[in-house]
Scaffold this active site. Structure first.
Site, PDB file in Angstrom:
ATOM      1  N   ASP A 159       0.830  -1.205   0.000  1.00 45.29           N
ATOM      2  CA  ASP A 159       0.000   0.000   0.000  1.00 45.29           C
ATOM      3  C   ASP A 159       0.864   1.255   0.000  1.00 45.29           C
ATOM      4  O   ASP A 159       0.502   2.276  -0.595  1.00 45.29           O
ATOM      5  CB  ASP A 159      -0.919  -0.019   1.224  1.00 45.29           C
ATOM      6  CG  ASP A 159      -1.793   1.219   1.310  1.00 45.29           C
ATOM      7  OD1 ASP A 159      -2.162   1.754   0.249  1.00 45.29           O
ATOM      8  OD2 ASP A 159      -2.104   1.656   2.428  1.00 45.29           O
ATOM      9  N   ASP A 201       3.048   1.301  -3.673  1.00 45.83           N
ATOM     10  CA  ASP A 201       2.385   1.738  -4.906  1.00 45.83           C
ATOM     11  C   ASP A 201       2.301   3.257  -5.011  1.00 45.83           C
ATOM     12  O   ASP A 201       2.410   3.823  -6.105  1.00 45.83           O
ATOM     13  CB  ASP A 201       1.009   1.090  -5.063  1.00 45.83           C
ATOM     14  CG  ASP A 201       0.054   1.435  -3.929  1.00 45.83           C
ATOM     15  OD1 ASP A 201       0.423   2.242  -3.057  1.00 45.83           O
ATOM     16  OD2 ASP A 201      -1.061   0.877  -3.909  1.00 45.83           O
ATOM     17  N   GLY A 202       2.138   3.921  -3.875  1.00 44.45           N
ATOM     18  CA  GLY A 202       2.113   5.382  -3.901  1.00 44.45           C
ATOM     19  C   GLY A 202       3.458   5.961  -4.302  1.00 44.45           C
ATOM     20  O   GLY A 202       3.533   6.915  -5.089  1.00 44.45           O
ATOM     21  N   ARG A 213       4.348   8.139  -7.841  1.00 42.22           N
ATOM     22  CA  ARG A 213       5.029   9.441  -7.904  1.00 42.22           C
ATOM     23  C   ARG A 213       6.353   9.339  -8.656  1.00 42.22           C
ATOM     24  O   ARG A 213       6.722  10.247  -9.403  1.00 42.22           O
ATOM     25  CB  ARG A 213       5.259   9.976  -6.482  1.00 42.22           C
ATOM     26  CG  ARG A 213       3.973  10.346  -5.751  1.00 42.22           C
ATOM     27  CD  ARG A 213       4.257  10.981  -4.403  1.00 42.22           C
ATOM     28  NE  ARG A 213       4.861  10.043  -3.469  1.00 42.22           N
ATOM     29  CZ  ARG A 213       4.179   9.229  -2.674  1.00 42.22           C
ATOM     30  NH1 ARG A 213       2.850   9.237  -2.709  1.00 42.22           N
ATOM     31  NH2 ARG A 213       4.794   8.416  -1.841  1.00 42.22           N
ATOM     32  N   SER A 256      -2.873   8.432 -10.559  1.00 43.44           N
ATOM     33  CA  SER A 256      -4.177   8.437 -11.228  1.00 43.44           C
ATOM     34  C   SER A 256      -5.294   8.382 -10.195  1.00 43.44           C
ATOM     35  O   SER A 256      -5.121   7.834  -9.101  1.00 43.44           O
ATOM     36  CB  SER A 256      -4.305   7.242 -12.183  1.00 43.44           C
ATOM     37  OG  SER A 256      -4.284   6.013 -11.473  1.00 43.44           O
ATOM     38  N   ASP A 271      -7.758  -1.129   0.713  1.00 40.15           N
ATOM     39  CA  ASP A 271      -7.454  -0.958   2.139  1.00 40.15           C
ATOM     40  C   ASP A 271      -8.682  -1.207   3.002  1.00 40.15           C
ATOM     41  O   ASP A 271      -8.642  -1.960   3.981  1.00 40.15           O
ATOM     42  CB  ASP A 271      -6.938   0.458   2.410  1.00 40.15           C
ATOM     43  CG  ASP A 271      -5.559   0.697   1.832  1.00 40.15           C
ATOM     44  OD1 ASP A 271      -4.880  -0.290   1.504  1.00 40.15           O
ATOM     45  OD2 ASP A 271      -5.168   1.871   1.706  1.00 40.15           O
TER      46      ASP A 271
END
Length: 229
Positions: free
Chosen positions: A57, A60-61, A65, A71, A82
């Protein structure tokens, strides 16, 4: 003489679906499906897969970036994954602990507060539900304004739930008895329970603040709408 400006290429729908962070999101979904399918037959594999999915989690963020693949779909996929993952784990805990309503109440608080926050974000025209700069509550601002603090609270919450699942020996465990035993015992899982309680408590408090703040936004929106000629 005017310089020719390069026209940005419009991405196709398929390319957005295949963004690297979104692929990580799909992997998380599959991982969680398999994890919950074996949760009672192999607790340790379940916990390992669940926690790996949780770690992804954050990955992926960062990937989004890093590769400029942020998106709206990815953000929604991330949040839905989540919420559903945590909800499923809370439902399981409600079946192995008494009173089970404790965990169902936590589930309702988690889903309700995040849903209201997302809707209030939409009403305010903000790009992210984490944009709380205009909030007057210091804890709420600290939670969403400091990535490390938010990460600690989220990790503590998930670690507590996973640890409680590992500690459950049968389907009629009394929650308070297990918590008391965790304080006195010296096992690794028991220590994790104790260490994660503070972060878990902060996250629940933030959820309550978030729900109240978001509800106020919805109410003020209705009031302002009625005042318009």
């Amino acid at each position: 003489m005017a310089k020719n400006k390069s026209i940005p290429i419009r991405p196709s729908k398929l390319s957005v679906y295949l963004y690297i962070p979104n692929i990580i999101g799909y992997t998380r979904v599959l991982m969680n499906c398999f994890a919950f399918a074996i949760c009672f037959s192999n607790k340790w594999i379940f916990c390992a897969l669940y926690f790996i999915s949780f770690v992804c989690d954050g990955i992926d963020g960062w990937v989004a970036r890093k590769f400029n693949q942020v998106s709206t779909f990815g953000a929604v996929l991330d949040m839905v994954t989540d919420r559903i993952s945590t909800a499923c784990l809370l439902v399981i805990l409600s079946q192995v602990y008494r009173p089970g309503m404790v965990f169902l109440s936590l589930l309702a608080l988690d889903i309700g507060s995040h849903w209201l926050q997302m809707y209030s974000t939409f009403l305010l025209g903000k790009a992210s539900h984490k944009d709380v700069k205009d909030s007057t509550n210091w804890l709420f601002k600290a939670y969403y304004g400091n990535r490390m603090f938010m990460a600690y609270c989220c990790v503590a919450c998930e670690v507590l739930y996973i640890s409680l699942f590992l500690l459950a020996q049968n389907e009629t465990e009394k929650l308070m008895d297990v918590l008391k035993a965790s304080i006195t015992e010296g096992s690794l899982v028991s220590v994790l329970v104790v260490l994660s309680l503070f972060g878990w408590a902060i996250k629940q408090l933030v959820n309550i603040i978030q729900m109240k703040t978001a509800a106020d936004v919805c109410v003020l929106h209705d009031i302002n709408k009625k005042e318009r000629p």
